[in-house]
Write an enzyme that holds these catalytic residues in place. Structure first.
Site, mmCIF file in Angstrom:
data_model
loop_
_atom_site.group_PDB
_atom_site.id
_atom_site.type_symbol
_atom_site.label_atom_id
_atom_site.label_comp_id
_atom_site.label_asym_id
_atom_site.label_seq_id
_atom_site.Cartn_x
_atom_site.Cartn_y
_atom_site.Cartn_z
ATOM 1 C CG ASP A 258 -0.395 -0.049 2.517
ATOM 2 O OD1 ASP A 258 0.848 -0.110 2.610
ATOM 3 O OD2 ASP A 258 -1.154 -0.013 3.517
ATOM 4 C CG ASP B 137 0.541 -4.142 1.983
ATOM 5 O OD1 ASP B 137 0.899 -5.139 2.630
ATOM 6 O OD2 ASP B 137 1.208 -3.092 1.900
ATOM 7 C CD GLU C 269 7.956 -0.328 7.219
ATOM 8 O OE1 GLU C 269 6.926 -0.994 6.991
ATOM 9 O OE2 GLU C 269 8.144 0.812 6.751
HETATM 10 O O1 KIV Z 1 3.538 -1.080 1.565
HETATM 11 C C1 KIV Z 1 4.688 -1.526 1.458
HETATM 12 O O2 KIV Z 1 5.397 -1.313 0.471
HETATM 13 C C2 KIV Z 1 5.207 -2.317 2.565
HETATM 14 C C3 KIV Z 1 6.677 -2.496 2.646
HETATM 15 C C4 KIV Z 1 7.292 -1.264 3.162
HETATM 16 C C5 KIV Z 1 7.051 -3.688 3.457
HETATM 17 O O3 KIV Z 1 4.462 -2.752 3.392
#
Ligand code: KIV
Length: 272
Positions: free
Chosen positions: A54, A93, A189
């Protein structure tokens, strides 16, 4: 001699391949993508997993957080990425507020899988009850702990998590709970490298880090950050692979794959 594989010869990876890589001590490579062209490029470079993050809210849509991203946006971009890749495992996500209840989570995860083509759905935060519910429906779930961008309004700013002993203990316990609830992979993260290493050692499932040191089972970066083509400042834990590779995007992605596989990236300068 170069072998050009036909599509039929390309075996798509499953979560079992990532688990086998963890067991064998082989590093897992992952990057984000949001469209078919980049997806195809990453796939051809041998990226093991593609995350439709996301983060697209910030790097594609130009928002200052991931909060405005809708489930419809995620389904659209996941379907684009699915059309570009052949081999890489596809993770998508679940965006902000898409898991407010287990029913919400189930309906939204089903859309990412059925309409988007995702193999794994990623859920931010310590929500073992949701992970368990989705797992019981046969859904492969990726957890996400440490810095949680969807909670930016609670956090106040994007910063390293788990520096204090009590916070570190909390993240360790949350990771254990997510694995027990059925998560098949975990993203960590922005946490101290030592903490990420301890969690990685203690779990059976693959752990993929971003700003979490070199000892995770694999690494993920936001594609636009590692190419340094985003609108904002490149995070300190990322690296400008485009410059390092002399300005070619293909070469930048290939260099990332090589450096992650050989544990050359991240170095201490990219960690906490
Ligand atoms: O949204 C995203 O790109 C992520 C990464 C930072 C792991 O969740």
């Amino acid at each position: 001699m170069t072998h050009y594989l036909t599509d039929a010869a390309v075996k798509p990876l499953s979560i079992l391949d990532l688990v086998a890589m963890k067991k064998a001590g082989e590093k897992i490579t992952c990057l984000t993508a949001y469209d078919a062209s980049f997806s195809s490029m990453l796939d051809k470079a041998g990226i093991d997993a593609i995350l439709v993050g996301d983060s697209l809210g910030m790097v594609v849509q130009g928002h200052d957080s991931t909060l405005p991203v809708s489930l419809t946006d995620m389904v659209y971009h996941t379907a684009c990425v699915a059309r570009g890749r052949r081999r890489s495992l596809l993770i998508a996500d679940l965006p902000f507020m898409s898991c407010a209840t287990t029913e919400h989570a189930a309906r939204n995860a089903a859309r990412l899988i059925q309409e988007g083509g995702a193999q794994v759905v990623k859920l931010e935060g310590a929500r073992p009850e949701i992970v368990e519910f989705l797992s019981n429906q046969g859904i492969a779930v990726c957890g996400h702990l440490g810095l949680l961008p969807q909670s930016i309004n609670q956090l106040g700013r994007y910063r390293v998590q788990g520096r204090e002993h009590a916070d570190a203990e909390k993240i360790i316990e949350q990771a254990r709970q997510l694995e027990q609830a059925g998560a098949v992979v975990l993203v960590l993260e922005c946490i101290p490298a030592r903490l990420a290493a301890e969690i990685t050692r203690s779990l059976h499932i693959p752990v993929i880090g971003i700003g979490a040191g070199v000892d995770c089972d694999g690494q993920v970066l936001v594609l636009y950050d590692m190419l340094d083509i985003g609108m904002g400042k490149r995070p300190v834990f990322s690296k400008n692979f485009l410059r390092a590779a002399g300005g070619s995007i293909d070469a930048a992605v290939e260099q990332y794959v090589t450096e992650v596989r050989q544990s050359l990236f991240p170095t201490e300068e990219h960690g906490f």
